[in-house]
Design a protein around this motif. Structure first.
Motif, PDB file in Angstrom:
ATOM      1  N   GLU A 111       0.804  -1.220   0.000  1.00  0.00           N
ATOM      2  CA  GLU A 111       0.000   0.000   0.000  1.00  0.00           C
ATOM      3  C   GLU A 111       0.838   1.270   0.000  1.00  0.00           C
ATOM      4  O   GLU A 111       0.455   2.261  -0.621  1.00  0.00           O
ATOM      5  CB  GLU A 111      -0.938   0.008   1.203  1.00  0.00           C
ATOM      6  CG  GLU A 111      -2.137  -0.920   1.061  1.00  0.00           C
ATOM      7  CD  GLU A 111      -3.057  -0.843   2.258  1.00  0.00           C
ATOM      8  OE1 GLU A 111      -2.738  -0.085   3.206  1.00  0.00           O
ATOM      9  OE2 GLU A 111      -4.089  -1.537   2.262  1.00  0.00           O
ATOM     10  N   ILE A 112       1.983   1.255   0.700  1.00  0.00           N
ATOM     11  CA  ILE A 112       2.675   2.534   0.907  1.00  0.00           C
ATOM     12  C   ILE A 112       4.066   2.621   0.285  1.00  0.00           C
ATOM     13  O   ILE A 112       4.641   3.707   0.241  1.00  0.00           O
ATOM     14  CB  ILE A 112       2.770   2.873   2.411  1.00  0.00           C
ATOM     15  CG1 ILE A 112       3.665   1.871   3.145  1.00  0.00           C
ATOM     16  CG2 ILE A 112       1.390   2.929   3.039  1.00  0.00           C
ATOM     17  CD1 ILE A 112       3.864   2.221   4.608  1.00  0.00           C
ATOM     18  N   LEU A 113       4.619   1.494  -0.225  1.00  0.00           N
ATOM     19  CA  LEU A 113       5.975   1.550  -0.773  1.00  0.00           C
ATOM     20  C   LEU A 113       5.982   1.541  -2.294  1.00  0.00           C
ATOM     21  O   LEU A 113       5.203   0.832  -2.925  1.00  0.00           O
ATOM     22  CB  LEU A 113       6.818   0.381  -0.259  1.00  0.00           C
ATOM     23  CG  LEU A 113       7.069   0.303   1.248  1.00  0.00           C
ATOM     24  CD1 LEU A 113       8.113  -0.772   1.543  1.00  0.00           C
ATOM     25  CD2 LEU A 113       7.528   1.636   1.826  1.00  0.00           C
ATOM     26  N   GLU A 114       6.861   2.364  -2.859  1.00  0.00           N
ATOM     27  CA  GLU A 114       7.073   2.396  -4.301  1.00  0.00           C
ATOM     28  C   GLU A 114       8.089   1.336  -4.712  1.00  0.00           C
ATOM     29  O   GLU A 114       7.895   0.598  -5.672  1.00  0.00           O
ATOM     30  CB  GLU A 114       7.571   3.779  -4.725  1.00  0.00           C
ATOM     31  CG  GLU A 114       7.716   3.975  -6.223  1.00  0.00           C
ATOM     32  CD  GLU A 114       6.368   4.049  -6.910  1.00  0.00           C
ATOM     33  OE1 GLU A 114       6.270   3.499  -8.020  1.00  0.00           O
ATOM     34  OE2 GLU A 114       5.419   4.631  -6.348  1.00  0.00           O
ATOM     35  N   CYS A 115       9.193   1.250  -3.962  1.00  0.00           N
ATOM     36  CA  CYS A 115      10.214   0.237  -4.214  1.00  0.00           C
ATOM     37  C   CYS A 115      11.183   0.174  -3.038  1.00  0.00           C
ATOM     38  O   CYS A 115      11.180   1.052  -2.162  1.00  0.00           O
ATOM     39  CB  CYS A 115      10.981   0.514  -5.511  1.00  0.00           C
ATOM     40  SG  CYS A 115      11.976   2.020  -5.472  1.00  0.00           S
TER      41      CYS A 115
END
Length: 456
Positions: A427-431
């Motif tokens: 939900e909250i991390l791009e990479c």
């Protein structure tokens, strides 16, 4: 029936008329001749013709051509009626195979609460990271019937529901079209016919922001970077719903995704690690320093980064959010869509006038061809501008919505103990970038990042 005729079980076929026997003259003559060769007579009641009579084929051809012409006219009238209905924004629903809606007492679409909950569940599970197959298997296990009242769900059915704009209250008319009345073949409309988009046509089951997020996620999953494994037949481009890090973990040196591996130690115990795919396949040829990291160490470091943001840098996140919001507001969109729509209508009117003025004498006139090409080019350019304006608006909404979600999740975590959670990570991390053997960089959706040390 034809098979029974060939087996000698039928010696005469009685049909109401030639128009009911076959769709067109060619098919009619084909089967008349074939049946005549095996001594099967066809009697057409309306015309009073036996196919075995001398000269019958001539009359069958004449009547067949008339019947085909009538079918063509009927088909043309039906098509014209559908086009007019589409221009007026009239949307048709196939309620029998459409989950979530039924025909209301006033003839308009009405939400079915029990079915609407299934639609919401599908959208929710997809955004939480479940794959199309995982969702399909879950619904099958729960013995929830499909839109066609079958027992087994498929990934294609789930994808169809996730990409159907009707669930957010809109409707796209003329997605498909029938090629011709003879073959009845239905094809996807890729610009061959005019399409019409109707907003807020009926009550929505899914809100617009959620629907747009799902479309973005569908595009992201289908556009995953392809990475070939040595010794494998296929590329790693398939979305993984089991491990979030399969989607997020990348090598800081070569940019290749990491892969989950299970090692067997000397003590015959299993150990799960993550390794750079390039390093796995080619050794140090392209990636010389990427480390292998134990899964538990990696997961602890990621949660440390999330806790670091939630406890120490919540104010930084607020500032980031306000700056992005200011940037979005400053990025003024030249929203002249109303003027563009008006010009489109004017072009349509001019086009009709040009078409109406074409005669057999001037149909090859270069000035008329030039005028038509100019109108068509302007029409395509305006459509492109309208699409760009709509995309910019959608990107603004998605960016702000994404930041709201990140802040909400982190705000809830500040005062609660936290263990590694695949859903929260998605939900909250791009990479997550592996910078070295002792450090990773966790990048949040929205751009903010935090570097944390690995505790081996």
């Amino acid at each position: 029936m034809i098979r029974d005729c060939k087996k000698g079980r039928i010696d005469r076929i009685i049909t109401k008329s030639i128009s009911r026997f076959a769709r067109n003259t060619l098919d009619c003559l084909k089967y008349v001749r074939m049946l005549k060769e095996i001594n099967v007579d066809i009697f057409f009641e309306e015309q009073g013709i036996h196919s075995t009579d001398p000269g019958a084929e001539f009359y069958i051809t004449i009547y067949g051509s008339i019947a085909q012409s009538e079918s063509e006219n009927t088909s043309a009238n039906v098509r014209w009626g559908k086009e007019q209905a589409a221009k007026e924004g009239k949307v048709s629903f196939v309620y029998k195979y459409f989950l979530g809606y039924k025909r209301g007492d006033n003839g308009e679409p009405e939400i079915v609460p029990e079915e609407a909950e299934i639609i919401k569940l599908i959208y929710d599970k997809f955004l939480k990271g479940d794959s199309l197959k995982t969702i399909a298997d879950y619904l099958t296990d729960q013995k929830i019937p499909t839109p066609r009242k079958k027992e087994i769900w498929t990934g294609s059915t789930i994808k169809s529901i996730l990409s159907n704009e009707k669930y957010m209250g809109d409707a796209l008319i003329n997605k498909t079209y029938t090629v011709d009345f003879l073959s009845k073949k239905v094809k996807a409309n890729n610009g061959e016919r005019a399409k019409y988009y109707v907003e807020n046509n009926h009550p929505a089951i899914i809100d617009r922001d959620t629907f747009n997020k799902v479309q973005e996620e569908l595009a992201r999953r289908s556009g995953k970077r392809k990475v070939k494994f040595v010794g494998t037949k296929t590329e790693q481009g398939k979305y993984s719903s089991k491990y979030a890090l399969t989607e997020l973990l990348i090598c800081g040196e070569c940019g290749t995704p990491y892969r989950r591996c299970t090692w067997t130690t000397r003590e015959k115990t299993k150990k799960v690690v993550w390794r750079c795919i390039s390093r796995l396949d080619y050794g140090k040829k392209y990636c010389k320093h990427s480390p292998s990291i134990e899964e538990s160490v990696l997961q602890n470091a990621i949660m440390d980064a999330i806790l670091k943001i939630s406890k120490e840098n919540a104010d930084v996140l607020k500032i980031l959010k306000s700056h992005i919001a200011m940037g979005l507001n400053a990025d003024n969109i030249n929203d002249n869509s109303i003027e563009l729509q008006i010009r489109l209508s004017e072009i349509e009117a001019e086009w009709k006038i040009v078409i109406g003025n074409i005669t057999t004498e001037n149909q090859n006139d270069s000035d008329i061809e030039s005028q038509m090409e100019k109108l068509l080019a302007e029409k395509n350019q305006i459509k492109k501008q309208l699409e760009e304006i709509e995309t910019l608006k959608m990107n603004k909404q998605l960016t702000m919505s994404r930041l709201d979600e990140i802040y909400s999740v982190i705000d809830l975590l500040r005062n609660h103990p936290l263990t590694y959670d695949e859903q929260i990570v998605r939900e909250i991390l791009e990479c997550v970038v592996v910078e070295s053997k002792s450090k990773i960089k966790v990048v949040f959706k929205g751009g903010y990042s935090a570097s944390v040390l690995l505790n081996h």
